[in-house]
Write a protein that holds these residues in place. Sequence first.
Motif, mmCIF file in Angstrom:
data_model
loop_
_atom_site.group_PDB
_atom_site.id
_atom_site.type_symbol
_atom_site.label_atom_id
_atom_site.label_comp_id
_atom_site.label_asym_id
_atom_site.label_seq_id
_atom_site.Cartn_x
_atom_site.Cartn_y
_atom_site.Cartn_z
ATOM 1 N N LYS A 218 34.932 38.099 55.388
ATOM 2 C CA LYS A 218 35.010 36.670 55.056
ATOM 3 C C LYS A 218 33.856 36.289 54.114
ATOM 4 C CE LYS A 218 35.568 32.175 57.375
ATOM 5 N NZ LYS A 218 34.252 31.550 57.084
ATOM 6 N N ARG A 219 32.658 36.743 54.466
ATOM 7 C CA ARG A 219 31.470 36.420 53.670
ATOM 8 C C ARG A 219 31.531 37.094 52.287
ATOM 9 N NH1 ARG A 219 28.457 33.294 52.141
ATOM 10 N NH2 ARG A 219 26.242 33.621 51.647
ATOM 11 N N CYS A 220 31.984 38.344 52.270
ATOM 12 C CA CYS A 220 32.154 39.080 51.004
ATOM 13 C C CYS A 220 33.033 38.282 50.054
ATOM 14 C CB CYS A 220 32.876 40.413 51.241
ATOM 15 S SG CYS A 220 31.829 41.770 51.734
ATOM 16 N N ARG A 221 34.140 37.822 50.610
ATOM 17 C CA ARG A 221 35.115 37.096 49.789
ATOM 18 C C ARG A 221 34.509 35.801 49.239
ATOM 19 N NH1 ARG A 221 41.219 37.799 49.701
ATOM 20 N NH2 ARG A 221 40.181 39.731 49.148
ATOM 21 N N GLU A 222 33.784 35.097 50.103
ATOM 22 C CA GLU A 222 33.151 33.828 49.680
ATOM 23 C C GLU A 222 32.190 34.057 48.523
ATOM 24 O OE1 GLU A 222 32.751 31.597 54.035
ATOM 25 O OE2 GLU A 222 30.958 32.069 52.859
ATOM 26 N N ILE A 223 31.335 35.050 48.683
ATOM 27 C CA ILE A 223 30.333 35.337 47.654
ATOM 28 C C ILE A 223 31.016 35.732 46.344
ATOM 29 C CG2 ILE A 223 28.428 36.856 46.984
ATOM 30 C CD1 ILE A 223 27.705 37.123 49.945
ATOM 31 N N ALA A 224 32.021 36.592 46.442
ATOM 32 C CA ALA A 224 32.716 37.052 45.233
ATOM 33 C C ALA A 224 33.412 35.881 44.531
ATOM 34 C CB ALA A 224 33.723 38.138 45.592
ATOM 35 N N LEU A 225 34.072 35.032 45.311
ATOM 36 C CA LEU A 225 34.780 33.885 44.723
ATOM 37 C C LEU A 225 33.799 32.937 44.040
ATOM 38 C CD1 LEU A 225 37.486 33.085 47.436
ATOM 39 C CD2 LEU A 225 37.896 33.808 45.090
ATOM 40 N N SER A 226 32.654 32.749 44.693
ATOM 41 C CA SER A 226 31.669 31.818 44.141
ATOM 42 C C SER A 226 31.112 32.359 42.811
ATOM 43 C CB SER A 226 30.567 31.586 45.182
ATOM 44 O OG SER A 226 29.314 31.611 44.583
ATOM 45 N N LEU A 227 30.907 33.679 42.737
ATOM 46 C CA LEU A 227 30.380 34.241 41.493
ATOM 47 C C LEU A 227 31.442 34.224 40.389
ATOM 48 C CD1 LEU A 227 27.737 35.116 40.485
ATOM 49 C CD2 LEU A 227 27.960 37.227 41.734
ATOM 50 N N LEU A 228 32.684 34.473 40.751
ATOM 51 C CA LEU A 228 33.766 34.401 39.754
ATOM 52 C C LEU A 228 33.879 32.982 39.209
ATOM 53 C CD1 LEU A 228 36.416 36.765 41.371
ATOM 54 C CD2 LEU A 228 35.453 36.982 39.074
ATOM 55 N N LYS A 229 33.648 32.021 40.089
ATOM 56 C CA LYS A 229 33.678 30.624 39.655
ATOM 57 C C LYS A 229 32.524 30.359 38.692
ATOM 58 C CE LYS A 229 33.803 25.941 41.484
ATOM 59 N NZ LYS A 229 33.321 25.090 42.568
ATOM 60 N N GLU A 230 31.366 30.911 39.015
ATOM 61 C CA GLU A 230 30.179 30.693 38.203
ATOM 62 C C GLU A 230 30.330 31.242 36.773
ATOM 63 O OE1 GLU A 230 25.391 31.448 38.795
ATOM 64 O OE2 GLU A 230 26.748 31.851 40.475
ATOM 65 N N VAL A 231 31.092 32.336 36.628
ATOM 66 C CA VAL A 231 31.307 32.877 35.272
ATOM 67 C C VAL A 231 32.588 32.314 34.653
ATOM 68 C CG1 VAL A 231 30.002 35.012 35.681
ATOM 69 C CG2 VAL A 231 32.481 35.000 36.080
ATOM 70 N N GLY A 232 33.141 31.276 35.282
ATOM 71 C CA GLY A 232 34.263 30.556 34.678
ATOM 72 C C GLY A 232 35.625 31.188 34.893
ATOM 73 N N LEU A 233 35.767 31.983 35.959
ATOM 74 C CA LEU A 233 37.042 32.679 36.150
ATOM 75 C C LEU A 233 37.866 32.169 37.323
ATOM 76 C CD1 LEU A 233 36.062 36.341 35.272
ATOM 77 C CD2 LEU A 233 37.469 34.777 33.943
ATOM 78 N N SER A 234 37.629 30.946 37.772
ATOM 79 C CA SER A 234 38.486 30.375 38.816
ATOM 80 C C SER A 234 39.911 30.367 38.292
ATOM 81 C CB SER A 234 38.072 28.944 39.139
ATOM 82 O OG SER A 234 36.853 28.954 39.802
ATOM 83 N N GLY A 235 40.846 30.792 39.129
ATOM 84 C CA GLY A 235 42.236 30.827 38.697
ATOM 85 C C GLY A 235 42.638 32.185 38.143
ATOM 86 N N ARG A 236 41.660 33.079 37.984
ATOM 87 C CA ARG A 236 41.989 34.399 37.450
ATOM 88 C C ARG A 236 41.663 35.512 38.454
ATOM 89 N NH1 ARG A 236 44.323 31.688 34.599
ATOM 90 N NH2 ARG A 236 44.458 31.582 32.306
ATOM 91 N N GLU A 237 41.342 35.119 39.718
ATOM 92 C CA GLU A 237 40.857 36.107 40.693
ATOM 93 C C GLU A 237 41.869 37.204 40.997
ATOM 94 O OE1 GLU A 237 39.344 31.997 41.682
ATOM 95 O OE2 GLU A 237 41.299 32.919 41.311
ATOM 96 N N ARG A 238 43.158 36.839 40.987
ATOM 97 C CA ARG A 238 44.203 37.780 41.389
ATOM 98 C C ARG A 238 44.648 38.684 40.257
ATOM 99 N NH1 ARG A 238 43.894 37.704 46.808
ATOM 100 N NH2 ARG A 238 43.266 35.595 47.373
ATOM 101 N N HIS A 239 44.215 38.378 39.042
ATOM 102 C CA HIS A 239 44.654 39.174 37.902
ATOM 103 C C HIS A 239 44.021 40.561 37.938
ATOM 104 C CE1 HIS A 239 46.168 35.828 35.089
ATOM 105 N NE2 HIS A 239 45.974 35.276 36.271
ATOM 106 N N LYS A 240 44.806 41.562 37.547
ATOM 107 C CA LYS A 240 44.234 42.887 37.333
ATOM 108 C C LYS A 240 43.601 42.903 35.944
ATOM 109 C CE LYS A 240 47.188 45.580 40.358
ATOM 110 N NZ LYS A 240 48.398 44.743 40.524
ATOM 111 N N PRO A 241 42.742 43.876 35.679
ATOM 112 C CA PRO A 241 42.071 43.902 34.369
ATOM 113 C C PRO A 241 43.023 43.800 33.172
ATOM 114 C CG PRO A 241 40.973 45.408 35.851
ATOM 115 C CD PRO A 241 42.152 44.868 36.605
ATOM 116 N N ASN A 242 44.172 44.464 33.229
ATOM 117 C CA ASN A 242 45.059 44.388 32.049
ATOM 118 C C ASN A 242 45.840 43.072 31.983
ATOM 119 O OD1 ASN A 242 46.975 44.697 34.011
ATOM 120 N ND2 ASN A 242 48.046 46.401 33.048
ATOM 121 N N GLU A 243 45.582 42.194 32.950
ATOM 122 C CA GLU A 243 46.184 40.861 32.902
ATOM 123 C C GLU A 243 45.116 39.823 32.566
ATOM 124 O OE1 GLU A 243 49.599 41.590 36.328
ATOM 125 O OE2 GLU A 243 47.588 40.984 36.923
#
Lengths: 224, 224
Positions: free
Chosen positions: B116-141
């Motif tokens: 649960k904590r891992c996921r929170e931290i990862a989501l928060s960092l993805l948000k910080e680099v402007g990638l909210s909404g792209r978490e589920r995408h694979k690299p080629n997407e």
Amino acid sequence: IIEIKNISKIYKMGKVDIDALKNVSLQIKMGEFITIMGHSGSGKSTLLNIIGLLDRPTSGTYYFEDARIDNLNEDELATIRNKKIGFIFQTFNLLPQYSALFNVELPLVYSGCSPKRCREIALSLLKEVGLSGRERHKPNELSGGEQQRVAIARALVNDPMIILADEPTGNLDTKCGNEIMEIFALLHQEGKTILLVTHNEHITSFSQRIIYLQDGKIIEGKNL
Amino acid sequence: IIEIKNISKIYKMGKVDIDALKNVSLQIKMGEFITIMGHSGSGKSTLLNIIGLLDRPTSGTYYFEDARIDNLNEDELATIRNKKIGFIFQTFNLLPQYSALFNVELPLVYSGCSPKRCREIALSLLKEVGLSGRERHKPNELSGGEQQRVAIARALVNDPMIILADEPTGNLDTKCGNEIMEIFALLHQEGKTILLVTHNEHITSFSQRIIYLQDGKIIEGKNL
Ligand SMILES: Nc1ncnc2c1ncn2[C@@H]1O[C@H](COP(=O)(O)OP(=O)(O)OP(=O)(O)O)[C@@H](O)[C@H]1O
Ligand SMILES: Nc1ncnc2c1ncn2[C@@H]1O[C@H](COP(=O)(O)OP(=O)(O)OP(=O)(O)O)[C@@H](O)[C@H]1O
Ligand SMILES: [Mg+2]
Ligand SMILES: [Mg+2]
């Protein structure tokens, strides 16, 4: 030479749709040199892939040399692509198990030149992008900027009519980047049509026209 | 904190040797923010890989926190690396079969936080680099710049003491690149040590010291 009308591209991601391009229309004349700019994720690579016949639009029409081509099959598209378009990929897309030289020779092999001539042309282009001495290296034995230059050489080796370059100087120092832009300028003088996607404001002066993408829409073209 | 002495790196290519680094010596203090610049092929990534314990020098010594480490085995190096170093690769090196979110979570999983904590931290960092909404995408997407930002988030998610960034803004537009540099500036204020390889003159002002590489040699350091 190229006309796209009302092109949209939707990526379906299960429950969510990504509208990567929204109703984009664009006319490109023979011999134009156009720069395409826009934020990360604005749709530039998607647009270039559709123009380069590497991807199909979700809707809209595409005329290539006045012929409608968005309804052609894969083989027909591949034939046009191989003969007329040179594509420099944002992430290089080199064949990892082969040398730089072989990667550059491959498009030539398909166009039927003799092995000796293929090799000469490939070596000369690798020299032109500053990679003499690196021909035998595989991609993972090359620096990032060297891999990018192999990708550039490969796109040019078949002397294509249209060059589509997706961030071709992103991994190059300023001097190297300018040398690549000089090559594009020369090709443009020879009559080639060039679409260049870049984030680098400094190289926009090489082109005559700038197109901006924002959230999948063309919002502005400046003629210089 | 880091001291390398007389480091050389030779790549053996059959009959030819490539001297990627020639007798490089460098001292890096705790909390320094250093920019490394140089021509394409000058040895920047090679130097960063050796400092980041991803590659071994051909000769020379490496002291990390006053302890000699160039003679440690792979497991010992991996332990130091996973705990202390965050590495942003020039070509991203994401796991292609996994989502952006999973790619960012992976280093956290090794450090033993709850799912649960891992996921929170990862989501928060993805948000910080402007990638909210792209978490589920694979690299080629993902776009090139989005992949680069996933690589950045992944390097930071374990809160490493030292951040090694190899051209972290090469695929980002100016606005996006500046947002990333602001993140680095903040981390630097928090006491992190940062080595940043870049071709982009505009972002050197974020660091206090610039090191130039030319043909595998350090030729100049400027203190700002
Ligand atoms: N295969 C795919 N599936 C789902 N979404 C995709 C796919 N490819 C791209 N996207 C999304 O479409 C949007 C546009 O992508 P595109 O690669 O065209 O951007 P870009 O302008 O080239 O960005 P950059 O400057 O970062 O390279 C991005 O937000 C991206 O996440
Ligand atoms: N595995 C390898 N085998 C052989 N030569 C290599 C290998 N990796 C790198 N090289 C060579 O070593 C030199 C330095 O490479 P390096 O990747 O450190 O350059 P760089 O400064 O990061 O360049 P760039 O700015 O283009 O990323 C290059 O000329 C490259 O061809
Ligand atoms: Mg792109
Ligand atoms: Mg490099």
